[in-house]
Design an enzyme around this catalytic site. Structure first.
Site, PDB file in Angstrom:
ATOM      1  N   GLY A  46       0.816  -1.215   0.000  1.00 25.10           N
ATOM      2  CA  GLY A  46       0.000   0.000   0.000  1.00 25.10           C
ATOM      3  C   GLY A  46       0.841   1.251   0.000  1.00 25.10           C
ATOM      4  N   GLY A 106      -0.640   4.809  -0.848  1.00 28.92           N
ATOM      5  CA  GLY A 106      -1.725   5.332  -0.031  1.00 28.92           C
ATOM      6  C   GLY A 106      -1.359   6.621   0.691  1.00 28.92           C
ATOM      7  N   GLN A 107      -2.338   7.149   1.401  1.00 29.52           N
ATOM      8  CA  GLN A 107      -2.172   8.414   2.109  1.00 29.52           C
ATOM      9  C   GLN A 107      -0.998   8.380   3.081  1.00 29.52           C
ATOM     10  OE1 GLN A 107      -5.610   9.538   4.423  1.00 29.52           O
ATOM     11  NE2 GLN A 107      -4.929  11.641   4.697  1.00 29.52           N
ATOM     12  N   LEU A 108      -0.925   7.333   3.891  1.00 28.82           N
ATOM     13  CA  LEU A 108       0.179   7.174   4.825  1.00 28.82           C
ATOM     14  C   LEU A 108       1.382   6.495   4.180  1.00 28.82           C
ATOM     15  CD1 LEU A 108      -1.357   6.157   8.275  1.00 28.82           C
ATOM     16  CD2 LEU A 108       0.505   7.770   7.935  1.00 28.82           C
ATOM     17  N   ASP A 125       2.446  -1.786  -4.534  1.00 30.10           N
ATOM     18  CA  ASP A 125       1.038  -1.413  -4.578  1.00 30.10           C
ATOM     19  C   ASP A 125       0.430  -2.078  -5.807  1.00 30.10           C
ATOM     20  OD1 ASP A 125      -1.495   0.058  -4.348  1.00 30.10           O
ATOM     21  OD2 ASP A 125      -0.363   1.442  -3.088  1.00 30.10           O
ATOM     22  N   ILE A 126      -0.898  -1.932  -5.954  1.00 32.86           N
ATOM     23  CA  ILE A 126      -1.561  -2.518  -7.122  1.00 32.86           C
ATOM     24  C   ILE A 126      -1.558  -1.558  -8.309  1.00 32.86           C
ATOM     25  CG2 ILE A 126      -3.008  -4.119  -5.818  1.00 32.86           C
ATOM     26  CD1 ILE A 126      -5.287  -2.093  -6.061  1.00 32.86           C
ATOM     27  N   ASP A 169      -0.198  -7.438  -5.532  1.00 33.74           N
ATOM     28  CA  ASP A 169      -1.543  -7.623  -5.004  1.00 33.74           C
ATOM     29  C   ASP A 169      -1.401  -8.406  -3.711  1.00 33.74           C
ATOM     30  OD1 ASP A 169      -4.116  -8.280  -4.340  1.00 33.74           O
ATOM     31  OD2 ASP A 169      -4.654  -9.154  -6.281  1.00 33.74           O
ATOM     32  N   TYR A 202     -14.611  -1.524   8.650  1.00 37.47           N
ATOM     33  CA  TYR A 202     -13.208  -1.140   8.792  1.00 37.47           C
ATOM     34  C   TYR A 202     -12.734  -1.369  10.225  1.00 37.47           C
ATOM     35  CZ  TYR A 202      -9.120   1.959   9.040  1.00 37.47           C
ATOM     36  OH  TYR A 202      -7.866   2.483   9.245  1.00 37.47           O
TER      37      TYR A 202
END
Length: 279
Positions: free
Chosen positions: A9, A12-14, A35-36, A50, A140
């Site tokens: 990931g 992502g944001q983080l 990441d994908i 993945d 979540y």
């Protein structure tokens, strides 16, 4: 042997900010971002991965002699409520794959990002106890609570050194919002800069806990660099910084952009916000 870091990931944001921070510490050649999707502006070693594919994770770990894994891939709270079954599958299967691959291949340390979403509406809003019982009201939050227990299990059963933080909302200029309930706090600034009216999906009085991106990254790295015997909690640690509501944010932005306008149209995300403690 130098530590080799794998980040899932990483777009992502983080994950994107964490990747750069880890590159600065361990060297760009010792951080494998995955990441994908590929980010054209990324500088460093990137591989498509993945994380739902166990064989792919094991391949990357073996190919690069990985010693530590930061598992940042996940579907966040607001996005998760739009596709609950997929969120449960993605968030849980990817982490189980990382845990099992790490166990098999002797990974030294694993980082797991949890969330204040693991608490529910029954939790005390202020100074939420670390060990208060978890009754999350979102998929979540459910997935993160389950992940915390898996992290603890792999430590107790196999001695795998898994470490975790329960993040509040993360605010930073470096990346776009990623689908969380606290994302309004980042979005609002983008609208202010563009001179556009921002429609907030929460009530003006909906106070939520936040943390500045740089502080979240620092806390993550400090936790991972701490001696193993200093880690006493093997589910996840609470972490807190500042709390505010949309009206307070509007007032702060208006000091810089006096013409900034924010209107309020609470939607399903307000219920998610109502279940969050201030820790």
């Amino acid at each position: 042997m130098k530590d080799k870091i794998l980040i899932t990931g990483a777009n992502g944001q983080l994950g994107s900010v964490l990747t750069k921070a880890l590159q600065n510490i361990y060297g760009i050649d010792n951080v494998i971002a995955t990441d994908i999707k590929f980010n054209a502006s990324f500088k460093g070693h990137f591989e498509f991965l993945d994380a739902t594919d166990f064989k792919s994770i094991t391949y990357v770990i073996k190919e690069h002699d990985i010693t530590e894994v930061y598992h940042m891939a996940a579907i966040l709270s607001a996005s998760g409520e739009q596709q609950p079954l997929r969120t449960w599958e993605i968030n849980n299967q990817t982490f189980l794959n990382v845990l099992e691959a790490s166990r098999i291949h002797g990974i030294k340390k694993v980082f797991y990002p949890s969330s204040i979403a693991v608490y529910g509406t029954n939790a005390p809003k202020n100074n939420t106890p670390q060990d208060f019982f978890l009754t999350p009201t979102t998929v979540y939050g459910m997935s993160k609570a389950a992940g915390e227990n898996w992290a603890n299990y792999y430590f107790l059963k196999y001695g795998l050194d898994v470490r975790s933080l329960r993040y509040p909302g993360v605010i930073g200029h470096q990346t776009s919002p990623g689908g969380g309930t606290t994302d309004y706090a980042v979005d609002a600034y983008h609208y202010a800069v563009k001179g556009e009216t921002f429609t907030c999906f929460l009530k003006e009085t909906a106070s939520l806990p936040m943390i500045y991106m740089d502080d979240a990254i620092r806390a993550t790295i400090e936790l991972m660099q701490a001696p193993t015997n200093a880690i006493k909690t093997r589910t996840s640690y609470n972490i807190a910084s500042i709390s505010f509501n949309p009206e307070e944010l509007k007032a702060a932005i208006s000091k810089i952009f006096p013409k900034f306008k924010m209107i309020y149209k609470p939607d399903f995300r307000q219920e998610i916000a109502d279940s969050c403690p201030i820790v």
